[in-house]
Design an enzyme around this catalytic site. Structure first.
Site, PDB file in Angstrom:
ATOM      1  N   ASP A 348      32.864  36.881  70.475  1.00  0.00           N
ATOM      2  CA  ASP A 348      34.275  36.580  70.650  1.00  0.00           C
ATOM      3  C   ASP A 348      34.431  35.569  71.794  1.00  0.00           C
ATOM      4  O   ASP A 348      33.758  35.690  72.827  1.00  0.00           O
ATOM      5  CB  ASP A 348      35.004  37.880  70.997  1.00  0.00           C
ATOM      6  CG  ASP A 348      36.502  37.711  71.054  1.00  0.00           C
ATOM      7  OD1 ASP A 348      37.084  37.345  70.023  1.00  0.00           O
ATOM      8  OD2 ASP A 348      37.085  37.941  72.129  1.00  0.00           O
ATOM      9  N   GLU A 377      32.911  32.189  68.356  1.00  0.00           N
ATOM     10  CA  GLU A 377      34.059  31.303  68.439  1.00  0.00           C
ATOM     11  C   GLU A 377      33.748  30.262  69.515  1.00  0.00           C
ATOM     12  O   GLU A 377      33.643  30.610  70.693  1.00  0.00           O
ATOM     13  CB  GLU A 377      35.309  32.093  68.847  1.00  0.00           C
ATOM     14  CG  GLU A 377      35.778  33.084  67.799  1.00  0.00           C
ATOM     15  CD  GLU A 377      37.057  33.803  68.235  1.00  0.00           C
ATOM     16  OE1 GLU A 377      38.020  33.812  67.460  1.00  0.00           O
ATOM     17  OE2 GLU A 377      37.098  34.353  69.344  1.00  0.00           O
TER      18      GLU A 377
END
Ligand code: CA
Length: 665
Positions: A348, A377
């Site tokens: 993340d 990400e």
């Protein structure tokens, strides 16, 4: 840089018989660190050893409890300072089944109970750590659990799933709805006889299940599981323990661990690998977090004003560049691999972490098994307090071998931009997104026929290899595909949206990047138009399994695409040079059409010359194909890669509106 909690007043502390004057530190990198590995709790029936890294502590006490919550400590012990900032205690006797916390005193103030930063077992809500023997948590057959074979990252097809979304629907036929154990139940069927659960995943043919945060997170109250509660789980509390609300008993520390392992084993037996969504970039709270109660300030970045940096948008950002945070992340992922047999990690807000740390993680995983996949990400929610050229941002992926990032460019070129749900793109028939589609189909690698500058938001060809590029059209964030199509084309008929749904999945699953599907998109799940459903109720987030029968043609179409990809390696060349060599974009006559040819597939594939045409127009389009007899694989929303859909001659051919034509010869 102004640092918080740094100056420690000289204090005289007794260590053995010696008097040692404590240091004051001018910078975090002066904090003493342990040499080599240590563990916060090592259990043995004769004695349990505790060791907490707390280099700025004046005192550390260890509290033992009979229960995971409530009640007073049965014993409180004073820990002794040792080398490397460690505080140690050994407790004689068999502590199995007891719970413990640490309390750290810094600058004369006690910081409050914490299970430590490295708890491997906890009681309900993760407030106290538990003394257990991890060997007792291994389910039967665990010693024979093996990873399903994976020859290349190019072979991966990811399915992103939240436990509760996947199995909480009362029509799923699954007994343990919303639990780890849901993924161990074979033979489950929906009320209308469709396969659900793990059988559904096998039928679909994905290679990896990416589970949304499944470490212990804060937002769901594990003492109130009698009432429905929902959260995605991006609010970490204990990084190295499974989440209690997904276990059948959150009070018994062994249960969540055993059931997580049962889930992994069942998926492995089904031929599916398991990816964990990891959220090391921030914690649920800052003040009062396990990090702050152990070594104040150290684990988080500070902004120039001395406050908490907040590139996560969640109140803090961790400091991976500091040695002990970096070691923490490396050891944590290794632990999930070694103890839980996890096969991959999705980071993340990976752009908050520094490149050196991500390289160290890749290296540590390579030493265990280089087939473990890592992606993330490649962005942050704000600007991290660390130099941009040293962060694991998308633009630096070309300096991060073996790590992949999501392509928001391909996603947005298909469905429309982030932050404006009502605006469409290629799928909605808007012109000007063809370059972004080509960029995504080529897996983000440099290609002579892709103009990165003309593609929406594309800064450069950031993937060195197509396996560093995650191709997707939707994920848990934002609207799911069905909602987005409805929002961007409010006047479109259900038939039109169904056609575009299939076209979107065709683009994702014929991309040279690694395809990624949001759970339920294959049956056209919706979220009632909710964009950020992180804490929405089951009525929004649950996959309604009746949809599988209702939208069976979409499911069959996605299965057909996956089957085609798995059987024809031209769709997953896995190497940038091979992509440049084999992938040729074909001239098209109109906007909203992208066509490509794959020639010279790997030996052994009977499909040596493949053509794919994606037509997002509301009318048919014509395209010129080389002469000869072409076998039709997909046409007008139907696909059959095994038997084909007949033949068509070359020359000028027509491609139906809002559909893909796939042929080979
Ligand atoms: Ca929890």
């Amino acid at each position: 840089m102004k640092l918080k909690h740094l100056l420690i007043l000289p204090v005289l502390t007794a260590v053995g018989c010696q008097q040692v004057q404590r240091n004051s530190y001018d910078a975090y990198d002066e904090y003493p660190v342990p040499e080599g590995d240590w563990e916060e709790m090592v259990y043995a029936p004769e004695a349990t050893k505790f060791a907490l890294w707390a280099p700025t502590a004046d005192e550390v006490s260890l509290k033992l409890y009979a229960e995971g919550q409530g009640g007073e400590p049965v014993r409180t012990l004073s820990m002794k300072e040792d080398d490397g900032g460690l505080w140690r205690a050994t407790v004689e006797g068999d502590l199995n089944g007891q719970f413990y916390t640490f309390d750290v005193k810094v600058d004369g103030a006690w910081l409050g109970d914490t299970p430590g930063v490295w708890a491997k077992a906890v009681g309900v809500n993760g407030d106290r750590a538990a003394v257990i023997d991890l060997d007792d948590t291994d389910p039967q057959g665990w010693d024979k659990d093996v990873r399903p074979e994976l020859k290349s990252f190019a072979d991966i097809i990811i399915y992103e799933m939240h436990h509760r979304d996947f199995s909480i629907d009362s029509l799923s036929g699954i007994v343990h709805g919303g639990k780890f154990l849901a993924l161990t139940e074979a033979g489950t069927r929906s009320a209308r006889g469709q396969k659900t659960g793990i059988d559904h995943l096998k039928e679909l043919g994905v290679t990896h299940v990416h589970i949304l945060p499944s470490f212990d997170y804060s937002s769901v109250d594990e003492t109130r599981l009698d009432v429905p509660q929902y959260n995605w789980g991006y609010d970490p509390k204990n990084y190295n323990v499974p989440e209690g609300s997904y276990a059948t008993d959150p009070y018994d520390p062994e249960v969540r661990i055993r059931e997580f392992k049962q889930m992994v084993m069942a998926l492995h037996q089904a031929g599916i690998r398991v990816v964990m969504d990891v959220v090391y970039n921030h914690t649920a709270v800052t003040e009062g977090s396990n990090f702050e109660r152990t070594v104040p300030g150290y684990f988080y970045r500070q902004n120039p004003e001395g406050g908490w940096a907040n590139a996560s948008g969640c109140g803090n950002e961790t400091a991976s560049e500091r040695e002990m945070m970096r070691r923490y992340m490396v050891e944590s992922v290794k632990y999930w691999v070694e103890e839980y047999h996890v096969d991959g990690f999705r980071f993340d807000l990976m752009g908050i972490h520094d490149l050196t740390t991500m390289r160290a993680i890749r290296k540590a995983l390579d030493e265990i098994d280089p087939s473990i996949y890592v992606y993330g990400e490649g962005w942050a929610a704000g600007s991290p307090q660390w130099p941009a050229d040293s962060l694991a941002m998308k633009n630096n992926i070309d300096r991060l071998a073996g790590v992949a990032a999501f392509s928001d460019e391909f996603r947005d070129s298909l469905r429309g931009p982030f932050g404006n749900d009502g605006l469409g793109a290629f799928l909605a028939g808007l012109e000007g997104h063809e370059a972004g589609i080509r960029f995504g189909l080529a897996g983000g690698v440099e290609h002579p026929q892709v103009n990165a500058g003309a593609a929406h938001k594309v800064p450069k060809f950031w993937a060195l290899q197509p396996t560093q590029f995650i191709s997707y059209v939707s994920c848990h964030d934002d609207m799911c595909l069905a909602d987005r199509l409805k929002a961007t084309m409010p006047d479109a008929s259900p038939a039109v949206r169904t056609a575009l749904h299939k076209l979107a999945e065709t683009a994702v699953l014929t991309s040279q990047g690694v395809p990624f599907i949001f759970a339920g998109d294959e049956v056209m799940r919706d979220k009632s138009g909710v964009h950020n459903s992180y804490n929405s109720p089951d009525s929004i987030n649950a996959i309604r399994w009746e949809l599988k029968a209702k939208n069976r043609e979409v499911f069959d179409y996605v299965c057909g695409l996956i089957d085609m990809r798995r059987h024809h390696p031209a769709f997953r060349l896995g190497d940038a040079d091979r992509v440049r060599e084999c992938l040729e974009f074909l001239p098209v006559k109109e906007a909203n059409v992208v066509a490509f040819r794959l020639k010279g597939a790997p030996a052994g594939d009977t499909w040596q010359d493949i053509t794919v045409i994606l037509n997002a127009r509301s009318r048919s389009t014509a395209i010129d194909l080389p002469e000869g007899t072409w076998q039709v694989v997909a046409r007008d929303g139907r696909i059959d890669a095994r038997r084909g859909l007949g033949t068509m001659p070359g020359g000028q051919v027509s491609v139906g509106p809002r559909s893909a034509l796939i042929l080979h010869r």
